[in-house]
Design an enzyme around this catalytic site. Structure first.
Site, PDB file in Angstrom:
ATOM      1  N   GLU A 269       0.821  -1.207   0.000  1.00 11.64           N
ATOM      2  CA  GLU A 269       0.000   0.000   0.000  1.00 11.64           C
ATOM      3  C   GLU A 269       0.861   1.265   0.000  1.00 11.64           C
ATOM      4  O   GLU A 269       0.556   2.233  -0.683  1.00 11.64           O
ATOM      5  CB  GLU A 269      -0.948   0.003   1.209  1.00 11.64           C
ATOM      6  CG  GLU A 269      -2.025  -1.065   1.139  1.00 11.64           C
ATOM      7  CD  GLU A 269      -2.965  -0.879  -0.049  1.00 11.64           C
ATOM      8  OE1 GLU A 269      -3.040   0.235  -0.600  1.00 11.64           O
ATOM      9  OE2 GLU A 269      -3.621  -1.868  -0.435  1.00 11.64           O
TER      10      GLU A 269
ATOM     11  N   TYR B 135      -5.651   6.476   4.714  1.00 11.39           N
ATOM     12  CA  TYR B 135      -5.877   5.467   3.687  1.00 11.39           C
ATOM     13  C   TYR B 135      -5.142   4.164   4.032  1.00 11.39           C
ATOM     14  O   TYR B 135      -5.738   3.080   4.051  1.00 11.39           O
ATOM     15  CB  TYR B 135      -5.415   5.982   2.310  1.00 11.39           C
ATOM     16  CG  TYR B 135      -5.330   4.841   1.330  1.00 11.39           C
ATOM     17  CD1 TYR B 135      -6.474   4.352   0.719  1.00 11.39           C
ATOM     18  CD2 TYR B 135      -4.119   4.188   1.092  1.00 11.39           C
ATOM     19  CE1 TYR B 135      -6.416   3.257  -0.120  1.00 11.39           C
ATOM     20  CE2 TYR B 135      -4.056   3.089   0.252  1.00 11.39           C
ATOM     21  CZ  TYR B 135      -5.200   2.639  -0.353  1.00 11.39           C
ATOM     22  OH  TYR B 135      -5.154   1.540  -1.160  1.00 11.39           O
TER      23      TYR B 135
ATOM     24  N   ASP C  77      -9.574   5.857  -1.513  1.00  9.79           N
ATOM     25  CA  ASP C  77      -8.569   6.590  -2.281  1.00  9.79           C
ATOM     26  C   ASP C  77      -9.295   7.409  -3.352  1.00  9.79           C
ATOM     27  O   ASP C  77     -10.536   7.457  -3.381  1.00  9.79           O
ATOM     28  CB  ASP C  77      -7.516   5.641  -2.882  1.00  9.79           C
ATOM     29  CG  ASP C  77      -8.098   4.753  -3.977  1.00  9.79           C
ATOM     30  OD1 ASP C  77      -9.334   4.795  -4.210  1.00  9.79           O
ATOM     31  OD2 ASP C  77      -7.319   4.022  -4.616  1.00  9.79           O
TER      32      ASP C  77
END
Ligand code: SF4
Length: 296
Positions: A41, A124, A142
């Protein structure tokens, strides 16, 4: 006229599509650890997944756990970051690994508040780890998800300015109650936003939720506005930083200013870029006019 959106229908349609069409990205393997999800990520935030995949595989081979990364100097993380761009992320991942070893028995914690407290982990990333690594019902938002939710559920052409609480509330309202299905829906929304419901050319004809999309039902056209400017890279300080960092990364020891000079002929810009690398902690001055990667 298509029927209006229904939260659970949207999620189920999206999951069904995702199960058949999701890209085969290495970190989507069921064997991927929470640490692997976290690293993927962070790497994917500002870099296309096609460029991330080979570097992620190298990292996982070399540093399969936070303890493996924390045991090495931060310079090795910067070096192994290669050309993914925005290399401060490598430093933050190293700091994150160190914190995980010190405070969390070497594994990413499960709760969003604890994840948010880690170095380099924002709203996020924390929710992405909670959902994709631990199968929790957390809204993962996102840019792509914001746009998909704005169109499919709210009937707006785009999501407008980011407001984290409102974005999280709008997305969580679409998630199934069962945590593992909610996590899968989050992944599906991201994938549809990335591949189908794109900013300038949504492919509604191939969209799994087209029959339930409020924006499509409204018949509105995409607003005609200025297309997003592609960020210039050539000639920027960012490019010069990348060139200087490549020399430091590839060197077997400290390098002199004279060795750095050939990468960029503009002395003022080169000095400015070098200073910013020093300020960011990516490089250090080991003697007057002699430089090395941080931690080397
Ligand atoms: Fe986006 Fe079109 Fe799908 Fe609606 S139907 S979610 S606008 S791609």
């Amino acid at each position: 006229m298509p029927a209006p959106a229904d939260a659970s229908t949207l999620a189920h349609l999206a999951i069904d599509w995702y199960d058949r069409h999701a890209r085969d990205l290495p970190w989507r393997s069921p064997a991927t650890t929470a640490w692997g999800v976290l690293v993927s990520e962070v790497m994917s935030q500002q870099t296309p997944v096609g460029r991330v995949a080979p570097i992620w595989l190298e990292w996982m081979e070399r540093w399969p756990s936070p303890a493996d990364l924390a045991a090495e100097p931060v310079a090795e993380a910067i070096r192994a970051w290669g050309r993914l761009g925005y290399p401060r992320r490598a430093m933050r991942l190293h700091a994150c690994a160190t914190t995980l070893v010190r405070d969390h028995e070497g594994q990413p914690p499960r709760s969003v508040p604890e994840l948010l407290a880690l170095p380099g982990v924002g709203a996020y990333t924390a929710r992405a780890v909670a959902a994709f690594a631990y199968g929790q019902r957390e809204p993962v938002v996102d840019t792509n998800v914001r746009r998909f939710v704005a169109r499919a559920a709210a009937g707006r052409a785009d999501a407008g300015a980011a407001t984290t609480p409102a974005d999280l509330a709008a997305t969580v309202a679409l998630l199934p109650e069962q945590p593992s299905r909610a996590a899968r829906a989050s992944a599906a929304f991201m994938e549809i936003g990335a591949l189908v419901c794109t900013a300038r050319a949504p492919v509604c004809g191939r969209c799994p939720v087209a029959a339930r999309c409020r924006w499509r039902a409204s018949g509105q056209a995409l607003p005609v506005g200025p297309t997003r400017k592609v960020q210039r890279y050539a000639g920027t300080d960012r490019q010069v930083r990348g060139l200087l960092l490549a020399v430091l990364r590839d060197a077997t020891g400290p390098v002199t200013g004279d060795q750095l000079a050939p990468v960029w002929s503009d002395d003022v810009q080169r000095d400015r870029a070098l200073t910013s690398l020093l300020d960011d902690g990516l490089a250090r001055q080991v003697a007057p006019g002699v430089y090395a990667l941080a931690g080397d």
